[in-house]
Design a protein around this motif. Structure first.
Motif, PDB file in Angstrom:
ATOM      1  N   HIS A 192      -3.931 -70.989  73.610  1.00 38.38           N
ATOM      2  CA  HIS A 192      -3.878 -71.674  72.393  1.00 38.38           C
ATOM      3  C   HIS A 192      -2.493 -72.506  72.532  1.00 38.38           C
ATOM      4  O   HIS A 192      -1.642 -72.362  71.864  1.00 38.38           O
ATOM      5  N   PRO A 193      -2.387 -73.513  73.365  1.00 38.66           N
ATOM      6  CA  PRO A 193      -0.975 -74.103  73.514  1.00 38.66           C
ATOM      7  C   PRO A 193      -0.427 -75.107  72.358  1.00 38.66           C
ATOM      8  O   PRO A 193       0.626 -75.443  72.332  1.00 38.66           O
ATOM      9  N   ALA A 194      -1.307 -75.285  71.535  1.00 38.35           N
ATOM     10  CA  ALA A 194      -0.899 -76.028  70.166  1.00 38.35           C
ATOM     11  C   ALA A 194      -0.356 -75.097  69.060  1.00 38.35           C
ATOM     12  O   ALA A 194       0.175 -75.565  68.097  1.00 38.35           O
ATOM     13  N   LEU A 195      -0.524 -73.846  69.243  1.00 40.07           N
ATOM     14  CA  LEU A 195       0.026 -72.954  68.068  1.00 40.07           C
ATOM     15  C   LEU A 195       1.593 -73.345  67.831  1.00 40.07           C
ATOM     16  O   LEU A 195       2.114 -73.651  68.652  1.00 40.07           O
ATOM     17  N   ARG A 196       1.856 -73.525  66.548  1.00 43.94           N
ATOM     18  CA  ARG A 196       2.919 -73.283  66.021  1.00 43.94           C
ATOM     19  C   ARG A 196       3.589 -71.781  65.782  1.00 43.94           C
ATOM     20  O   ARG A 196       3.449 -71.377  64.895  1.00 43.94           O
ATOM     21  N   LEU A 197       4.065 -71.321  67.011  1.00 43.24           N
ATOM     22  CA  LEU A 197       4.521 -69.946  66.796  1.00 43.24           C
ATOM     23  C   LEU A 197       6.055 -69.773  66.610  1.00 43.24           C
ATOM     24  O   LEU A 197       6.658 -70.271  67.576  1.00 43.24           O
ATOM     25  N   VAL A 198       6.352 -69.011  65.521  1.00 44.00           N
ATOM     26  CA  VAL A 198       7.776 -69.074  65.418  1.00 44.00           C
ATOM     27  C   VAL A 198       8.074 -67.259  65.768  1.00 44.00           C
ATOM     28  O   VAL A 198       7.606 -66.546  65.211  1.00 44.00           O
ATOM     29  N   VAL A 199       9.107 -67.591  66.839  1.00 47.72           N
ATOM     30  CA  VAL A 199       9.240 -66.078  67.467  1.00 47.72           C
ATOM     31  C   VAL A 199      10.505 -65.366  66.679  1.00 47.72           C
ATOM     32  O   VAL A 199      11.467 -66.053  66.502  1.00 47.72           O
ATOM     33  N   ALA A 200      10.145 -64.057  65.868  1.00 49.37           N
ATOM     34  CA  ALA A 200      11.062 -63.909  64.813  1.00 49.37           C
ATOM     35  C   ALA A 200      12.297 -63.070  65.832  1.00 49.37           C
ATOM     36  O   ALA A 200      12.153 -62.649  67.036  1.00 49.37           O
ATOM     37  N   HIS A 201      13.314 -62.914  65.153  1.00 48.26           N
ATOM     38  CA  HIS A 201      14.441 -62.441  65.610  1.00 48.26           C
ATOM     39  C   HIS A 201      14.996 -62.971  66.976  1.00 48.26           C
ATOM     40  O   HIS A 201      15.527 -62.260  67.856  1.00 48.26           O
ATOM     41  N   LEU A 202      14.956 -64.277  67.225  1.00 41.80           N
ATOM     42  CA  LEU A 202      14.850 -64.917  68.726  1.00 41.80           C
ATOM     43  C   LEU A 202      14.359 -64.305  69.753  1.00 41.80           C
ATOM     44  O   LEU A 202      14.657 -64.618  70.962  1.00 41.80           O
ATOM     45  N   GLY A 203      13.242 -63.267  69.546  1.00 43.09           N
ATOM     46  CA  GLY A 203      12.693 -62.676  70.726  1.00 43.09           C
ATOM     47  C   GLY A 203      13.169 -61.434  71.034  1.00 43.09           C
ATOM     48  O   GLY A 203      12.760 -60.752  72.218  1.00 43.09           O
TER      49      GLY A 203
END
Length: 297
Positions: A192-203
């Motif tokens: 799902h390359p179009a996902l707007r995924l926000v990585v919490a805690h900078l990962g």
């Protein structure tokens, strides 16, 4: 825990941070508001140090809901979220209904929602979207599920198609889970390359690997929750060699704090990212402008 006589001093510190950096307001994309019974259970977990945490974690803002709202708004936060998450099947729909009501009562809350790896996930996500959800929370550590579970494929597809950000606790901090780390997220984004995924805690603590994913996928963002604070730096320091890359991704980094479930003053979180030395322009983007654009505020 917050004492009333300290509230004004904390507001003054935050106001001074905003003044120094030219910020009239803040937008915090990682705050927690949830039903009282669930929040009490979360606080009890932190009170015990958590069977996995192994360290003291005193809740700074342990006050009733209306007072928490007053405190957050008093910091100059013009928009925030009600991040909530299920730890077992059968919870997501009722949590989303609660969040819809909360957002209706509090227009400055970005209507938040969640889901779990279960057969109802596609319908739960559709129901939340139909209610007007603007941001989702996915907590892989607490939920203990694989983001690539086939039960979730349609749910992720709906979120990608709608362009709705999903704040995702996918790093292995503070303690690794069965499905945390960059590997499962890399697999998810490949599908799902179009996902707007926000990585919490900078990962945290796999900062470099999640920055790699942000470089690879334009829809990947990161939030600053707990990053650079002395509480986190003691065990999972951000690699200073990656600061230039974090600065270059400045249009895709968002302010997050974990309010109210933090063991230090809110101002500490702001001053910690300021002390990373990436500049007032970067801070203005991170603490307000990026989220304002993302959510059309």
């Amino acid at each position: 825990m917050l004492l009333e006589h300290t509230a004004a001093a904390e507001q003054d510190r935050v106001a001074e941070f905003r003044r120094r950096n030219g910020l009239s307001h803040l937008i915090d994309v990682h705050t927690h508001f949830m039903p009282d019974r669930l929040l009490a259970a979360v606080w009890a977990y932190f009170d015990a140090g958590g069977p996995l945490l192994g360290r003291a974690w005193p809740i700074r803002y342990r006050v009733e809901e209306q007072r928490r709202l007053e405190v957050l708004r008093g910091f100059g936060v013009r928009a925030f979220t009600s991040m909530l998450y299920p730890h077992k099947p059968g919870m997501a729909r009722s949590l989303n209904d609660w969040a819809a009501g909360f957002a209706g009562r509090n227009p400055d809350c970005l209507h938040s929602a969640t889901f779990f790896a279960e057969s109802s996930a596609p319908a739960d996500v559709r129901h939340a979207l139909d209610q007007g959800a603007r941001v989702f929370k996915c907590h892989l550590q607490v939920g203990g599920f694989n983001p690539n579970d086939p039960l979730l494929d349609d749910a992720w597809g709906q979120l990608a198609e709608a362009g709705i950000p999903v704040v995702t606790h996918c790093g292995s901090g503070p303690v690794a889970g069965r499905h945390t780390g960059p590997g499962p997220i890399a697999e998810l984004l490949a599908r799902h390359p179009a996902l707007r995924l926000v990585v919490a805690h900078l990962g945290m603590p796999e900062y470099t690997e999640f920055l790699d994913l942000a470089d690879r996928y334009a829809g990947v963002l990161l939030d600053t929750t707990m990053a650079f604070t002395s509480f986190v730096e003691a065990t999972s320091p951000f690699p200073r060699a990656e600061l230039p890359r974090l600065k270059s991704l400045g249009d895709r980094v968002l302010l997050g704090t974990d309010f109210p479930n933090i063991p230090y003053p809110y101002a500490d979180a702001l001053e910690a990212i300021e002390q990373a030395g990436l500049g007032a322009g970067w801070l203005r983007a991170v603490c307000h402008d990026n989220a304002a654009k993302l959510f059309a505020i």
